[in-house]
Design a protein around this motif. Structure first.
Motif, mmCIF file in Angstrom:
data_model
loop_
_atom_site.group_PDB
_atom_site.id
_atom_site.type_symbol
_atom_site.label_atom_id
_atom_site.label_comp_id
_atom_site.label_asym_id
_atom_site.label_seq_id
_atom_site.Cartn_x
_atom_site.Cartn_y
_atom_site.Cartn_z
ATOM 1 N N LYS A 24 46.371 50.005 40.466
ATOM 2 C CA LYS A 24 45.155 49.447 39.879
ATOM 3 C C LYS A 24 44.873 50.058 38.520
ATOM 4 C CE LYS A 24 40.172 48.991 40.707
ATOM 5 N NZ LYS A 24 39.034 49.326 41.593
ATOM 6 N N GLU A 25 45.065 51.373 38.382
ATOM 7 C CA GLU A 25 44.843 52.028 37.093
ATOM 8 C C GLU A 25 45.838 51.535 36.048
ATOM 9 O OE1 GLU A 25 43.091 56.438 38.178
ATOM 10 O OE2 GLU A 25 45.216 56.043 38.587
ATOM 11 N N ASN A 61 47.238 48.614 35.831
ATOM 12 C CA ASN A 61 46.953 47.234 35.425
ATOM 13 C C ASN A 61 45.583 47.055 34.794
ATOM 14 O OD1 ASN A 61 49.204 45.230 36.434
ATOM 15 N ND2 ASN A 61 49.002 46.777 38.037
ATOM 16 N N ALA A 62 44.766 48.109 34.762
ATOM 17 C CA ALA A 62 43.408 47.974 34.242
ATOM 18 C C ALA A 62 43.372 47.809 32.727
ATOM 19 C CB ALA A 62 42.568 49.181 34.645
ATOM 20 N N GLU A 108 51.913 43.919 38.654
ATOM 21 C CA GLU A 108 50.913 43.624 39.685
ATOM 22 C C GLU A 108 51.347 44.104 41.065
ATOM 23 O OE1 GLU A 108 50.350 40.667 36.369
ATOM 24 O OE2 GLU A 108 52.048 41.536 37.442
ATOM 25 N N ALA A 123 34.734 45.762 41.304
ATOM 26 C CA ALA A 123 35.668 44.856 41.978
ATOM 27 C C ALA A 123 35.332 43.399 41.738
ATOM 28 C CB ALA A 123 35.692 45.159 43.469
#
Length: 728
Positions: free
Chosen positions: A12-13, A15-16, A88, A595
């Motif tokens: 997640k980090e 792709n942020a 992803e 989210a």
């Protein structure tokens, strides 16, 4: 964590923050610069800790336990293509710098990056992206929750990109992942198939003098037929088990990869009539296994101890070569080889927690390499040269440049961790590492491209198969402010030799020992759930050690009375600068949102000016670019996202080199064709900066949503949610 520079990032980090190509996602690692000097299918160019890592020579990359670095590669030693990465799908990225961990072997002197795909995908999704310069990407991921006693998912990706170039990249990429798993990473199993193919045209670096004179556009190319095709197919598996105080993990893989690459770097320097286009090809199958076993126990005083023992084995069956061509029409072969290269590595380390505030990790590894090089060059395809008497000569060097080479190395490791005190830990690390070199260079005896003055074979120097590095680091990591994770690292690294085989010419160059030392600061701050800051800076000094005798002699040849007026000596003087060793890198990131609801991000990347030649005469400009993201996430899985790249439209260089080349528009070109200019001057050409510019400002729009196999489209987003408030 055993070093202050070691970093862990969730998928997640990663792709942020906005990034333009898959490899750019790795720039989340502090101090790492990822760029490109050719088409979008060629491996990225990497820079870290004062290394111009080329395509991966001293940066080890792994995905799901498979090494991405290719040894004895047709284009570059350690060639690590990350274009097939689907960001992803990442579960996490673990980055270690320096040769301090016993688990890290070949190519890890600057660092190692371990990427892991997710074992499970809870909900299927698709996303469609379109944008500037004919960018288009489609990704679909579908899970299967109950499949053969575990869970599975499939991912398919297709991408097209033309770019801002006058000769469009016309890049076409297909990518797929099929994965089955059960249990967890620590106690379970998985089997994964990956398939990838890419075909493109490539606008390589261009001479700045042609751009300045108006002869070539900043988006132009010297060779519209440059480009290539690549493929990669792999099957990998993992089995892991925890049984009381014992933990075992075994990874096995088989990979088949190909590369067919056409490039023109020096234009008309070597061949004034035909041009200097080359073809490099690589076709290989590699198999390998990584196994480790960990035991937790305690000594007589009760201090907790963990010992790990590991084995790494790999064998590459390789066909590769270097040929000369005109508009992709081959006319001779400089080298054509079959190589079998195998290695085994045995490593161990022991972690002892002496007290609540003192921990040590001592380890070592032993590596053995064996390479067998055989030639497939024939008299018919050997280069056709002309002797000093004007007679034709066939340069059949293959039979002389083959043989068997083996080498071994022992590498000790030590880490000391003190703390925590007030949520702060201190680290001290020492380690020895290595990188392997191109096996062709280890058996090289004669030059593949030129004759000696007596019209016989020109002698060439062989290089060692393994090159040792030694490094140390001290640092600290602190979390005494709520939400802030900061680290500081001071490092030093010596490389025994910068020897390397030059795949673009089929020869070796002698590299002196080198030394790098520097300072790194990294910060991550998340004061609450909807905002996060990232900021890091790295300051490095990198220099050769000793005197470059060969460069001194070549420079003296250019200082003779007949050669001096041409000015070719500028940029060719001996010196201690390491070419393209970036002294200053910095990255700043800002992430906003939760989210669901509105979200945004900014990423600024900077890397400073650096010397491009040993004497420092040629230097690159500094480069900075700002990317931005804004979007909205619906609670039912839909997402609309806008990304903007290089939003201030910087015209700086994406990458820069300095070397000699020759253009038909150069006054020297006519003099070399007529035989007026001295031979040593014509051999160097016109020293110049060769660059590939940053791509201009661009935007991309992404629509993503849930993916099911129902007949109806489910979970259509609610447009009214767009007007909900930002989080407090």
């Amino acid at each position: 964590m055993t070093a202050s520079s070691e970093k862990f990032f969730t998928g997640k980090e990663v792709n942020a923050l906005p990034f333009a190509r898959p490899g750019d996602a790795l720039e989340i690692v502090p101090g790492l610069v990822v760029t490109q000097h050719s088409g979008e299918g060629k491996a990225n160019q990497y820079f870290l800790r004062g290394f111009n890592l080329d395509h991966g020579t001293d940066l080890a990359l792994y995905l799901d336990g498979m090494p991405l670095n290719m040894r004895t590669h047709g284009h570059a030693q350690g060639y690590a293509d990350s274009n097939f990465l689907i960001p992803e799908l990442l579960s996490y990225v673990l980055a270690r710098k320096g040769p301090y961990d016993a688990q890290d072997g070949d190519f890890s002197s600057a660092g190692s990056i371990y990427m892991q795909y997710k074992d499970r995908i809870d909900k299927g999704f698709f996303q469609l992206t379109g944008g500037s310069f004919a960018y288009a990407r489609a990704l679909a991921v579908a899970p299967y929750q109950d499949f053969a006693g575990g869970a599975a998912y499939g991912a398919v990706e297709a991408q097209y990109y033309n770019g801002p170039w006058e000769r469009g990249d016309n890049m076409r990429r297909l990518n797929s992942v099929l994965r089955w798993s059960r249990g967890t990473q620590e106690d379970g199993a998985s089997v994964t198939f990956m398939g990838y193919a890419n075909k493109w045209y490539g606008t390589d670096q261009i001479p700045s003098r042609a751009v300045s004179a108006g002869l070539l556009s900043l988006w132009g190319t010297m060779d519209p037929t440059a480009g290539g095709a690549t493929s990669r197919f792999s099957l990998s598996s993992r089995w892991s088990q925890i049984d009381g105080d014992h933990a075992t993990r075994v990874e096995a893989y088989v990979v088949h990869s190909t590369l067919d690459l056409y490039s023109t770097y020096t234009y008309f320097l070597a061949h004034q009539n035909l041009g200097d286009q080359i073809r490099q090809f690589d076709d290989r199958t590699l198999v390998g296994v990584n196994a480790q076993h960990a035991i937790r126990w305690a000594d007589v005083s009760g201090a907790p101890i963990e010992t790990r023992v590991g084995f790494q084995g790999r064998y590459d069956d390789i066909r590769l070569g270097l040929q000369e061509s005109v508009r992709r029409q081959l006319y001779d072969t400089l080298s054509n080889n079959a190589v079998g290269e195998g290695s085994i590595g045995v490593w161990t380390d022991t972690t002892i927690r002496w007290t609540p505030w003192l921990k040590t990790v001592t380890g070592a590894r032993f590596d053995y390499y064996n390479a067998a090089v055989s030639s497939r060059q024939t008299l018919l395809d050997a280069p056709k040269l002309v002797t000093s008497a004007g007679l034709p000569a066939f340069l059949l060097t293959g039979p002389f440049n083959q043989g068997v080479k083996n080498a071994s190395l022992f590498s000790p490791k030590l880490s000391i961790i003190v703390g925590p005190f007030y949520k702060t830990e201190f680290y001290a690390n020492y380690g020895e590492g290595f990188h392997s070199t191109d096996a062709r260079g280890t058996v090289l005896r004669v030059s593949t491209a030129e004759l000696a003055d007596n019209d016989g074979f020109a002698q060439a120097a062989a290089i060692p198969l393994l090159v040792k590095s030694r490094g140390a680091e001290i640092g600290a990591r602190a979390k005494f402010i709520e939400g802030l994770d900061s680290s500081i690292s001071l490092f030093w690294l010596n490389l025994e030799s910068e020897n390397q085989f030059v795949g673009d010419s089929g020869t070796t160059i002698f590299g002196r020992p080198s030394r790098r030392y520097g300072l790194e600061l990294a910060n991550k701050y998340a004061p609450n759930a909807w905002i996060r800051f990232d900021g890091d800076v790295a300051l490095v000094q990198a220099r050769y050690r000793g005197v470059d005798v060969a460069q001194t002699l070549a420079w003296l040849d250019l200082m003779t009375p007949d050669a001096l007026p041409y000015g070719t000596f500028l940029g060719n003087a001996p010196g201690n600068y390491l070419s393209n060793a970036i002294a200053v890198t910095a990255m700043g990131g800002l992430e906003l949102g939760e989210a669901t609801g509105w979200f945004g991000a900014l990423k600024y990347r900077y890397f400073g000016a650096r010397a491009l030649t040993e004497d420092g005469y040629f230097n690159s400009p500094a480069t900075g670019a700002l990317n931005a993201r804004m979007g909205y996430r619906w609670s039912d899985g839909w997402r609309l996202q806008f990304d903007a790249f290089n939003i201030f439209n910087s015209r700086s260089d994406q990458i820069t080199f300095a070397y000699g080349s020759l253009l038909p528009s150069d006054p020297l070109y006519a003099q070399c064709v007529a035989g007026v200019a001295p031979a040593q001057v014509c051999g160097v050409g016109v020293m110049d900066r060769h660059l590939k510019p940053l791509e201009p400002a661009a935007v991309r729009v992404t629509l993503a949503g849930p993916l099911t196999f129902d007949a109806s489209l489910v979970g259509a987003f609610d447009r009214a949610e767009l007007f909900s408030r930002l989080p407090n």
